[in-house]
Design an enzyme around this catalytic site. Structure first.
Site, PDB file in Angstrom:
ATOM      1  NE  ARG B  21       4.265  -4.745  11.983  1.00  0.00           N
ATOM      2  CZ  ARG B  21       4.366  -5.420  10.829  1.00  0.00           C
ATOM      3  NH1 ARG B  21       5.128  -6.475  10.752  1.00  0.00           N
ATOM      4  NH2 ARG B  21       3.695  -5.028   9.765  1.00  0.00           N
ATOM      5  CE  LYS B  46       7.529   3.942  22.696  1.00  0.00           C
ATOM      6  NZ  LYS B  46       7.503   2.896  21.678  1.00  0.00           N
ATOM      7  CB  ILE B 103       8.510   4.719   3.707  1.00  0.00           C
ATOM      8  CG1 ILE B 103       9.997   5.113   3.668  1.00  0.00           C
ATOM      9  CG2 ILE B 103       8.318   3.230   3.481  1.00  0.00           C
ATOM     10  CD1 ILE B 103      10.691   4.903   2.356  1.00  0.00           C
ATOM     11  CB  THR B 104       3.578   6.976   4.768  1.00  0.00           C
ATOM     12  OG1 THR B 104       4.472   7.173   5.864  1.00  0.00           O
ATOM     13  CG2 THR B 104       2.171   6.721   5.266  1.00  0.00           C
ATOM     14  CD  GLU B 105       1.992   0.844   0.581  1.00  0.00           C
ATOM     15  OE1 GLU B 105       0.815   0.513   0.326  1.00  0.00           O
ATOM     16  OE2 GLU B 105       2.924   0.031   0.656  1.00  0.00           O
ATOM     17  CG  HIS B 262       0.925   0.086  -7.506  1.00  0.00           C
ATOM     18  ND1 HIS B 262       2.127  -0.069  -8.112  1.00  0.00           N
ATOM     19  CD2 HIS B 262       0.991  -0.644  -6.373  1.00  0.00           C
ATOM     20  CE1 HIS B 262       2.889  -0.856  -7.378  1.00  0.00           C
ATOM     21  NE2 HIS B 262       2.217  -1.217  -6.321  1.00  0.00           N
TER      22      HIS B 262
END
Lengths: 416, 327
Positions: B21, B46, B103-105, B262
């Site tokens: 998404r 995909k 980018i993943t947290e 954070h």
């Protein structure tokens, strides 16, 4: 997530073969504890709490007179230690201690690597040990950690007890493997003791502090159960807030912590929320809560968190504050969610018209969203000022303070 | 080369986890703002999909061997779930990608450590985890930084913004833009304990770049990455103006256990608290052009007092009027 000592012993130290004293844990006095005590010449009883420095609080006791065991056990298993209630007590064999070392493994951001920290002078708080007597071995290649490397390190720091070089180096590697294998952030043993056993000496972990990575590949809360980091039970509003995000992953609105104050903080984004709260406190505002809303939550979520925030008794002002959102829709969050909460609360007679409001927000559809919120303020008789990002984000709490002094005679805290 | 090692006019992006998404939205937005900067996407299963404005492949190996886009790929943008990040990083490194953004947290710390050690061995540049990306107004952007309309925050200029917090990277660039300073580069380095690119790493990369006029850094409690900036400056490793703001002083006055914002690194001995970081940077400021802002918005005054020239005219005044008032 921090583990209780008995959890660390049972789940981690055992698996990685770190030598520990014989022990039994129980929430209350029972036959298992009685049988254990029967076989031991003396025992050590410890309150099971997560807070540190138990010894100084009198929550660790050596018991040699067996008639005293029941009394000491029930005291330590139920007492409060620095405000934290014990969940039970750990009973361990009493070791014949010859020396005490300090050993821990954690991540060093200086080296960006795991660091093994060792001192021959353990037993006291690590902060109290002379820094010159604490030595660090940096694991710069996590693919290979062998006892010989640790022996080289120990010889290099002038470790005094040559007879222990091999067994100690092997224990240290086991401890490192436990740290790495269990995905810990910190594994600390203080003291790691040298105990006499007949005419032999053995190395034993006489304490176990394990903090697991909350982001570990298997979530520790799933294994050990979720635990509050607050050191106090959650308030009703905090519990209600958690429910907001459950089963709905669109955005995040349920992060809500209460404090003793009179300024409600409806703040957005991790970094933005932190600097806004910080500035509010520096400016002398007594904040009533902390929130960290983000990720474009739907209007329903904003509606629910708004009602929770505004239902805290004793509020005098409200700060709605966030940076320039990349994603979060301002018309949806403020123009719909917050505005509907205000309309409904007013209709129910639950809206305090004496509250002073400052709003500072920008992002997608902010022109529309701020206009909708202004119309809501007008129809509900709410007093406030609304800004976009022309006002630097952290000037918003300062502006709120000025307005509160002017309109409601607010007396800010004197901050040193 | 126009730009920096992190983002320049040769940058060609491949997005790992492209059809998710968030990633697909970023690809579409980037294509609208900077057409052609994203070259390809990877989602196993995909391959051949036409749902994105860029070709999608099952594996990175196929993408780098593709006759059309293969040679253009040099920067990876990683959007996969936390437990798949290590795998994605290794796929990139093994296929010759040398600049990576995670980018993943919530990447597991142990995986972050393995990634960092691999990065050092291979001489790659990795930003993150928990990065929001990079913006160089004269060139383009990597990631979602600045959203749909980045012109609100970003205009070409001489300030480098480095921040652990992604949101504050943009908010800070905007605050400067309104007061007359543009951005040369904004980099969201993320707040993970094991950070692949630290403030000091960035300063070392840009120290010889004549377009850098000043640096605005935003720090947080935990770890020692802010302290390392002070050490770098004190050892003569960076001598351009640095304005710093360190958040989190207030946490030191909170009841024990109240953690917020954070989840930074563990406080290390004599390091990691906001006040420790501020003290170290202020010490560097006695000899070098370093200024710590007391309030976040004082960063503007700090840059001004360090003599960094404006890139364009100040568009606001000291006293901002509200859009609406109901008093």
């Amino acid at each position: 997530m921090k583990l209780y000592e008995h959890e660390a012993l049972g789940a981690i130290f055992k698996k990685y073969k770190i030598p520990v004293p014989r022990y039994v844990f129980s929430a209350e006095m029972n036959d298992a504890v009685r049988q254990f005590v029967e076989k031991e010449p003396g025992v050590v009883i410890k309150s099971m709490v997560l807070v540190g420095k138990r010894g100084k609080a009198g929550a660790v006791k050596v018991v040699s007179d067996k008639s005293q065991v029941e009394k000491v056990f029930s005291d330590l298993a139920t007492r409060e230690v620095y405000g934290e209630k014990s969940i039970g007590a750990l009973v361990e064999e009493k070791l014949d201690i010859e020396k005490e070392f300090y050993l821990s493994v954690t991540y060093s951001t200086k080296d960006r690597a795991p660091a093994i920290i060792f001192s021959e002078h353990g037993g006291m708080d690590v902060e109290e040990i002379d820094p010159k007597l604490i030595h660090t071995y940096v694991v710069s290649d996590v693919r290979s950690v062998y006892p010989y490397q640790i022996r080289q390190f120990l010889v290099g720091i002038g470790f005094s007890d040559k007879e222990l070089l091999r067994p100690l180096s092997e224990v240290i590697v086991s401890v490192y493997n436990a740290f790495w294998g269990s995905e810990s952030r910190l594994l600390e043993i203080n003291p790691l003791v040298v105990a006499r056993s007949g005419d032999k000496r053995k190395i034993v972990a006489a304490d176990a502090v394990v903090i697991l990575d909350d982001d570990a590949s298997v979530n520790p809360a799933v294994i050990y159960g979720a635990r509050s980091a607050q050191g106090r039970p959650l308030t009703q509003r905090e519990q209600d807030a958690i429910l907001i995000d459950q089963g709905d992953h669109r955005g995040k609105a349920g992060s809500y912590v209460e404090l003793d104050g009179d300024i409600a903080m409806m703040t957005f984004g991790g970094g933005g929320s932190t600097v806004t709260a910080e500035t509010a406190i520096e400016a002398g505002l007594r904040i009533a809560n902390l929130t960290d809303i983000g990720g474009n939550p739907p209007a329903e979520k904003m509606y629910r968190i708004s009602r929770i925030i505004l239902s805290k008794p004793g509020l005098k002002g409200v700060l709605v504050c966030g940076g320039t959102a990349s994603n979060t829709r301002i018309d949806v969050t403020l123009g719909e969610g917050l505005a509907k909460a205000l309309d409904d609360m007013n209709a129910e007679g639950k809206l305090d018209k004496n509250l002073v409001w400052v709003v500072r927000r920008s992002g997608p559809e902010y022109v529309k969203g701020l206009k909708m919120l202004h119309e809501c303020f007008v129809r509900n008789g709410i007093r406030g000022e609304i800004y976009d990002s022309q006002l630097p984000i952290t000037e918003a709490p300062i502006r709120l303070k000025e307005l509160m002094i002017k309109h409601v005679g607010y007396k800010p805290e004197q901050v040193v | 080369m126009k730009g920096t090692v992190y983002l320049n006019d040769k940058t060609g992006i491949v997005v790992i986890g492209a059809t998710g998404r968030e990633a697909s939205q970023v690809i579409k937005e980037s294509e609208a703002l900077y057409p052609g900067i994203v070259k390809a996407g990877i989602t196993p299963g995909k391959g051949g999909s036409t749902e994105l404005p860029v070709p999608v492949f099952d594996t990175l190996k196929e993408a780098v061997s593709d006759p059309k886009v293969g040679k253009l790929l040099n920067t990876a943008l990683i959007y996969v779930p936390p437990v798949s990040v290590l795998d994605a990083v290794m796929e990139c490194l093994d296929n010759g990608i040398k600049v990576l953004y995670i980018i993943t947290e919530h990447v597991p710390i142990r995986d972050s450590e393995i990634i960092y050690q691999e990065k050092v061995r291979r001489g790659a540049i990795i930003v993150g985890g928990t990065s929001l990306g990079c913006f160089v107004p004269s060139v383009g952007r990597v990631g979602a930084i600045g959203g749909k309309d980045p012109s609100v925050a970003f205009r070409d200029g001489g300030i480098v913004v480095i921040s652990k917090s992604g949101g504050l990277t943009v908010t800070t660039a905007e605050m400067f833009r309104r007061r007359g300073w543009g951005t040369y580069m904004a980099l969201a380095i993320g707040g993970d304990i094991i950070s692949n690119t630290t403030y000091a790493d960035v300063l070392k990369e840009i120290k010889g770049d004549p377009r850098v006029k000043g640096v605005a850094m935003l720090g947080e409690p935990g770890g020692s990455y802010e302290e390392q900036v002070a050490d770098l400056i004190l050892s003569g490793g960076f001598d351009k103006p640095v304005a710093a703001f360190i958040s989190g002083r207030f946490q030191e006055r909170m009841p024990e256990g109240v953690a917020f914002g954070h989840a930074g690194a563990i406080v290390e001995r004599g390091m990691g608290k906001a006040t420790d970081k501020i003290a170290r940077l202020e010490a560097a400021g006695k000899k070098y052009p370093v200024k710590v802002a007391f309030y976040y918005h004082d960063l503007v005054k700090a840059i001004e007092s360090l003599g960094v020239p404006r890139d364009f005219e100040d568009s606001t005044t000291e006293h901002v009027k509200p859009l609406y008032s109901t008093f």
